[in-house]
Write a protein that holds these residues in place. Structure first.
Motif, short mmCIF file in Angstrom:
data_model
loop_
_atom_site.label_atom_id
_atom_site.label_comp_id
_atom_site.label_asym_id
_atom_site.label_seq_id
_atom_site.Cartn_x
_atom_site.Cartn_y
_atom_site.Cartn_z
N GLU B 3 0.83 -1.20 0.00
CA GLU B 3 0.00 0.00 0.00
C GLU B 3 0.87 1.26 0.00
O GLU B 3 1.78 1.39 0.83
N LEU B 4 0.59 2.13 -0.96
CA LEU B 4 1.26 3.43 -0.98
C LEU B 4 0.23 4.46 -0.54
O LEU B 4 -0.90 4.45 -1.07
N SER B 5 0.56 5.30 0.41
CA SER B 5 -0.39 6.35 0.76
C SER B 5 0.30 7.71 0.84
O SER B 5 1.28 7.88 1.56
N GLY B 6 -0.21 8.60 0.03
CA GLY B 6 0.31 9.98 -0.01
C GLY B 6 1.78 10.06 -0.34
O GLY B 6 2.50 10.92 0.17
N GLY B 19 1.94 12.68 -4.16
CA GLY B 19 0.90 12.13 -3.28
C GLY B 19 0.17 10.97 -3.93
O GLY B 19 -1.01 11.07 -4.25
N ASP B 21 -1.59 7.37 -4.02
CA ASP B 21 -2.25 6.33 -3.23
C ASP B 21 -2.48 5.15 -4.14
O ASP B 21 -3.05 5.31 -5.23
N LEU B 22 -2.05 3.99 -3.69
CA LEU B 22 -2.18 2.82 -4.56
C LEU B 22 -2.16 1.58 -3.69
O LEU B 22 -1.43 1.52 -2.69
N GLU B 23 -2.99 0.59 -4.06
CA GLU B 23 -3.00 -0.63 -3.28
C GLU B 23 -2.90 -1.85 -4.18
O GLU B 23 -3.54 -1.91 -5.23
N GLY B 56 4.73 10.68 3.00
CA GLY B 56 3.90 9.54 2.66
C GLY B 56 4.42 8.28 3.31
O GLY B 56 5.36 8.32 4.12
N ARG B 57 3.81 7.17 2.95
CA ARG B 57 4.09 5.91 3.63
C ARG B 57 3.95 4.78 2.64
O ARG B 57 3.07 4.79 1.78
N TYR B 205 -4.50 1.35 -12.42
CA TYR B 205 -4.33 2.75 -12.01
C TYR B 205 -3.77 3.53 -13.18
O TYR B 205 -2.92 3.02 -13.92
N HIS B 215 -8.59 5.17 -11.07
CA HIS B 215 -8.40 3.86 -10.47
C HIS B 215 -9.69 3.11 -10.66
O HIS B 215 -10.75 3.54 -10.19
#
Ligand SMILES: Nc1ncnc2c1ncn2[C@@H]1O[C@H](COP(=O)(O)OP(=O)(O)OP(=O)(O)O)[C@@H](O)[C@H]1O
Ligand SMILES: [Mg+2]
Lengths: 302, 235
Positions: B3-6, B19, B21-23, B56-57, B205, B215
């Motif tokens: 998971e990528l967030s921000g 930024g 966001d991807l899962e 981000g994370r 995506y 997405h």
């Protein structure tokens, strides 16, 4: 003209000196192969190796060990301790500048070189450091050629280390990692090679080899001083360039080649021309054939 | 699984990811498409730990992996086949494959996986001793994927694996991707061959100038007018 015996004598002397150049050149070439840095402090690392070995030999002989045990131990100690100097140099002077372009690390290398010279001057003084055991004089004759035992020792140790280095680089896991990091550090990271640690290991190995060269030279010439890294470093750098910088077998051949050419020049033209010949070769190769004398294609970095 | 967030990342003053966001769900094939310079490769490099985040994370199975060194990320089973293949051209095919298993110590397992990838890529078998730099582009791509598989990935990141390959080779690569998935490997696939990529994927995506702009499920993306116009025009 010098007589034939003299010719072979110069070859033997040239190979001896050349083997030393080759050992030092390996450090230049391995480091260049992996981080494209010309480590100008490498000559000083060699000089420190010579000091450490001399001091270690004096301590061990002083403790009553026979020369046959003290000298090999002194060589090992010099390699180990100087390897740590190389490791620290990388950490302190180069790693922080890894992403700072090409000029900054070069300047850092020059600074480190001056620092190490002054450090040895302050710690050990300006006078020559003399090797505690007189070994230069003993030897044997092969026809017209006189070979000192220390020359045999130098050639044997150098050959052994070069074979070992080749085996390490070709056959071991870390050796392969080193070649990968030299070819493509990003891809090496992507297969899990810890590139920073590989670079550190490269400095350790290069410094240890230079240290062994340093001890061998003190045994050969009997003494060393704090400026000894300068000329030896330049010569070994020339050897690395002759062999194609970044190329390990090239550094070995380049060192031997330079040693022999220099020695013949000293015999045929005069000793004072020895260094001139080396540096003319460096300049000419850099201008005419910067990829080195070996090989037609881009040399195999490491 | 991933998971990528921000996620933000930059090259100097250029902000390549703004930024994201991807899962990626376990067992899925997720495709990431977008025009040149959109930031697709940067996103994969960020996951692999080679492009630091400015904020981000990134988490793998809930655990943050951003900030870890690349080798630690490989050790967690996230392996990338980067853009341009980047095979070690001055090593043999066999050495390249063994480098893929660099972090593994299970000799028997490595030998088994070597046999397995050679079954998957039979054309590499005859070339094991050959210098990898002498392989054709398609063969190099095969080698790059095979090398990654030698690392026993749980999540495989593929950056434009079909780029510059002849149609028959492209088909072979997509067949391999399908096969890899059946072995339980999760895939994040960056592709220019949008049509094929969407048809094989479970989720899609679209990235534009460093941000996710769409997405959706692949079937809906294939119908999307913007996607058709921008990426499927010439097919
Ligand atoms: N090493 C770099 N230095 C500076 N800018 C870079 C670098 N790599 C990428 N960029 C910039 O970052 C942005 C995103 O690039 P990236 O390579 O991630 O795009 P991409 O979507 O993979 O494109 P492509 O489809 O062409 O491979 C672009 O604007 C690019 O110019
Ligand atoms: Mg890209």
């Amino acid at each position: 003209m010098i007589p034939g015996g003299q010719f072979f004598q110069q070859i033997v002397n040239g190979l001896t000196v050349g083997a030393v150049y080759a050992l030092i050149a390996l450090g230049y070439t391995m480091v260049y192969g992996i981080i494209e840095l010309i480590n100008f402090a490498h000559g000083e690392i060699y000089m420190i190796g010579a000091y450490v070995g001399t001091i270690a030999a004096a301590l061990l002989l002083g403790a009553g060990l026979p020369a046959t045990a003290a000298i090999p131990l002194a060589i090992v100690a010099a390699a180990a301790i100087t390897g740590l100097y190389g490791l620290s140099a990388e950490r302190i002077a180069y790693r922080p500048l890894r992403k700072a372009g090409r000029l900054a690390p070069l300047i850092s290398a020059l600074g480190l070189s001056i620092f190490l010279q002054q450090y040895v001057l302050l710690a050990q003084g300006a006078r020559d450091k003399v090797f505690p055991e007189e070994i230069t004089s003993s030897g044997f004759t092969l026809g017209p050629v006189r070979v000192a035992f220390v020359q045999v020792l130098i050639l044997a140790v150098a050959a052994l280390l070069m074979v070992a280095l080749q085996a390490f680089v070709r056959r071991t896991r870390m050796g392969r990692a080193m070649r990968c990091a030299a070819q493509d550090p990003v891809m090496a990271s992507l297969v899990g090679v810890p590139v920073d640690r590989v670079i550190a290991l490269t400095f350790i190995i290069g410094s240890a080899l230079a240290a062994v060269a340093g001890v061998l030279v003190v045994m050969y010439y009997g003494k060393v001083n704090y400026l000894a890294g300068y000329t030896a470093g330049l010569k070994a750098f020339t050897a690395a360039v002759l062999g194609g910088i970044g190329n390990i077998p090239g550094a070995m051949v380049g060192g031997l080649f330079l040693g022999v050419v220099e020695s013949l020049a000293a015999g045929y033209i005069g000793g004072e021309y020895k260094d001139v010949v080396a540096f003319v070769m460096l300049v000419v190769v850099l201008i005419v054939r910067p990829q080195g004398l070996l090989g037609v294609r881009v040399p195999d970095k490491i | 699984m991933l998971e990528l967030s921000g996620v933000r990342a930059n090259y100097g003053a250029i902000e390549a990811l703004k930024g994201v966001d991807l899962e990626v769900k376990k067992g899925a094939i997720v495709t990431l498409i977008g025009s040149n310079g959109a930031g697709k490769s940067t996103a994969l490099m960020a996951v692999s730990g080679l492009r630091p985040l400015s904020s981000g994370r990134i988490t793998l199975e809930g655990e943050p992996i951003d900030g870890l060194p690349p080798e630690a990320i490989v050790a967690r089973g996230v392996v990338q086949v980067p853009e341009g293949r980047r095979i070690f051209t001055r090593m043999s095919v066999r050495e390249n494959l063994l480098m893929g298993a660099f972090l593994r110590r299970d000799r028997d397992g490595i030998a088994r996986d070597l046999a397995r990838v050679l079954d998957l890529f039979p054309l590499l078998r005859d070339r094991l001793k050959q210098n990898a730099g002498t392989l054709s582009g398609g063969e190099q791509q095969m080698l790059a994927i095979a090398r990654a598989l030698m690392g026993r990935p749980r999540l495989l990141l593929l950056d434009e694996p079909s780029l510059g390959l002849a149609p028959s080779m492209v088909k072979a690569i997509f067949d391999i991707i399908a096969e890899i998935r059946t072995e339980g490997v999760t895939l994040l696939l960056v592709e220019q061959n949008v049509n094929r990529a969407l048809r094989i994927a479970d989720d899609g995506y679209v990235l534009a100038t460093g941000a996710v702009v769409l997405h959706d499920t692949p079937s809906r993306l294939l119908q999307n007018e913007d996607v058709k116009r921008a990426y499927l025009g010439d097919e």
